[in-house]
Design an enzyme around this catalytic site. Sequence first.
Site, PDB file in Angstrom:
ATOM      1  N   ASP A   1       0.858  -1.178   0.000  1.00  0.00           N
ATOM      2  CA  ASP A   1       0.000   0.000   0.000  1.00  0.00           C
ATOM      3  C   ASP A   1       0.894   1.226   0.000  1.00  0.00           C
ATOM      4  O   ASP A   1       1.699   1.428   0.916  1.00  0.00           O
ATOM      5  CB  ASP A   1      -0.908   0.001   1.233  1.00  0.00           C
ATOM      6  CG  ASP A   1      -1.809   1.222   1.283  1.00  0.00           C
ATOM      7  OD1 ASP A   1      -2.631   1.372   0.359  1.00  0.00           O
ATOM      8  OD2 ASP A   1      -1.676   2.013   2.232  1.00  0.00           O
TER       9      ASP A   1
ATOM     10  N   GLU B   1      -1.945  -1.531  -5.945  1.00  0.00           N
ATOM     11  CA  GLU B   1      -3.255  -0.956  -6.212  1.00  0.00           C
ATOM     12  C   GLU B   1      -3.157   0.053  -7.349  1.00  0.00           C
ATOM     13  O   GLU B   1      -2.187   0.814  -7.433  1.00  0.00           O
ATOM     14  CB  GLU B   1      -3.787  -0.269  -4.950  1.00  0.00           C
ATOM     15  CG  GLU B   1      -5.233   0.185  -5.063  1.00  0.00           C
ATOM     16  CD  GLU B   1      -5.744   0.772  -3.772  1.00  0.00           C
ATOM     17  OE1 GLU B   1      -6.965   1.016  -3.662  1.00  0.00           O
ATOM     18  OE2 GLU B   1      -4.918   1.004  -2.850  1.00  0.00           O
TER      19      GLU B   1
ATOM     20  N   CYS C   1     -15.063  -8.359  14.764  1.00  0.00           N
ATOM     21  CA  CYS C   1     -14.145  -9.320  15.387  1.00  0.00           C
ATOM     22  C   CYS C   1     -13.326  -8.703  16.523  1.00  0.00           C
ATOM     23  O   CYS C   1     -12.631  -9.429  17.247  1.00  0.00           O
ATOM     24  CB  CYS C   1     -13.206  -9.918  14.342  1.00  0.00           C
ATOM     25  SG  CYS C   1     -12.166  -8.693  13.506  1.00  0.00           S
TER      26      CYS C   1
ATOM     27  N   ASP D   1      -2.891   1.448   7.152  1.00  0.00           N
ATOM     28  CA  ASP D   1      -2.071   1.075   6.007  1.00  0.00           C
ATOM     29  C   ASP D   1      -1.768  -0.421   5.993  1.00  0.00           C
ATOM     30  O   ASP D   1      -1.760  -1.047   4.925  1.00  0.00           O
ATOM     31  CB  ASP D   1      -0.765   1.879   6.017  1.00  0.00           C
ATOM     32  CG  ASP D   1      -1.018   3.372   5.863  1.00  0.00           C
ATOM     33  OD1 ASP D   1      -2.036   3.731   5.244  1.00  0.00           O
ATOM     34  OD2 ASP D   1      -0.195   4.171   6.355  1.00  0.00           O
TER      35      ASP D   1
END
Length: 413
Positions: A185, A268, A343, A350
């Site tokens: 990322d 990405e 959860c 990031d």
Amino acid sequence: MKARYQYRIYPTPGQRQSLARLFGCVRVVWNDALALCKQSEKLPKNSELQKLCITQAKKTEAREWLTQVSNIPLQQSIADLGVAFKNFFQSRSGKRKGKKVNPPKFKSRRSQQTARFRKGGFKTKTSKVYLAKIGDIKIKWSRPLPSEPTSVTVIKDCAGRYFLSFVVEVDPEIKPPKNPSIGIDLGLKTFASCSNGEKIDSPDYSLLYRKLKRCQRRLAKRERGSKRRERMRVKVAKLNAQIRDKRKDFLHKLSTKVVDENQVIALEDLNVGGMLKNRKLSRAISQAGWHEFRSLCEGKACKHNRDFRVIGRWEPTSQVCSECGYRWGKLDLSVRTIVCVNCGVEHDRDDNASVNIEQAGLKVGVGQTHDVKWTGSACKTSSEAVCGEPSTHREYVQLSLFDAFGITVLVGR
């Protein structure tokens, strides 16, 4: 496969004058040939352009100084013009992949200067390189050439530095990867957040940018055409070159490390053009070098037999929990840590996005997931992963006081 190896050279004052003459002749031949192409209804062949712009031009008074330089770079200038037109036509017809290529333009003596020699016009030696009608030029061999070069390009950049760029055939050494896959990322302060937990910070350019800003203010006040303005222009060009070299060195080392250690690299597809419209972050985004890093990873992955995969820009990597798949929706950029209400796992923004990028990259084949403008079902999170209504610009905080009763408190930002 072919690769380029670039080295710094240090010509003498006499050789600099000869190189300036060579660059000028190559530039004039290019501009003359381009002017003929624009005047003609049908694109002339390279042989016709060479005859008109080189052979016959040498016999005229206006171009008789073309005989003072080697004929090889002049012919290569015409050949390069033909390749530029070919790429332009193939790009417009859709035969060439990637972005649309613009038609060739006239060259200026104020921009970067180049001249290309093929075999017969140069010869490599121990500490020097011979160029036709230039002589032996001192070169700094920072690394050995893997094979005999097929051509060499002489380059003079805007900062006044000289380089030789060799084209050679290489057989890449394929090493076994340490890790099966990795998701990356990209960001600004933290340039890359990897799915294995590693974070790579961007280099610090602040000192160089302060110097550059000060010199650019001084350059704007210099009188046009004066020697003081030219000296300040060279100083600004040198500072820009330092920043560019520092960024390039960082991106090359990082991309080499990523490709060597991982079999599958997932990135990405960022909408950099849209991000540049943010006037507060446009300069930082343009200076980060995200596109260059992606290009380096893609080229080196092909070279070393790795799988390079790009997921779609519409994939909600920052809106989904990487543990359970719960989608909490869009978050403000100021929110750096998230606690999943499904959860209860606390995520770094990031790191969570990098894990989602890796998981999305492993689900698809080699290449992009989908077209960058597609907003279909492949761009959205599956219905099984959505446990509730997503929020917009809110931060979920789970309080331990209400854990026993199973109540989740939603705090708006």
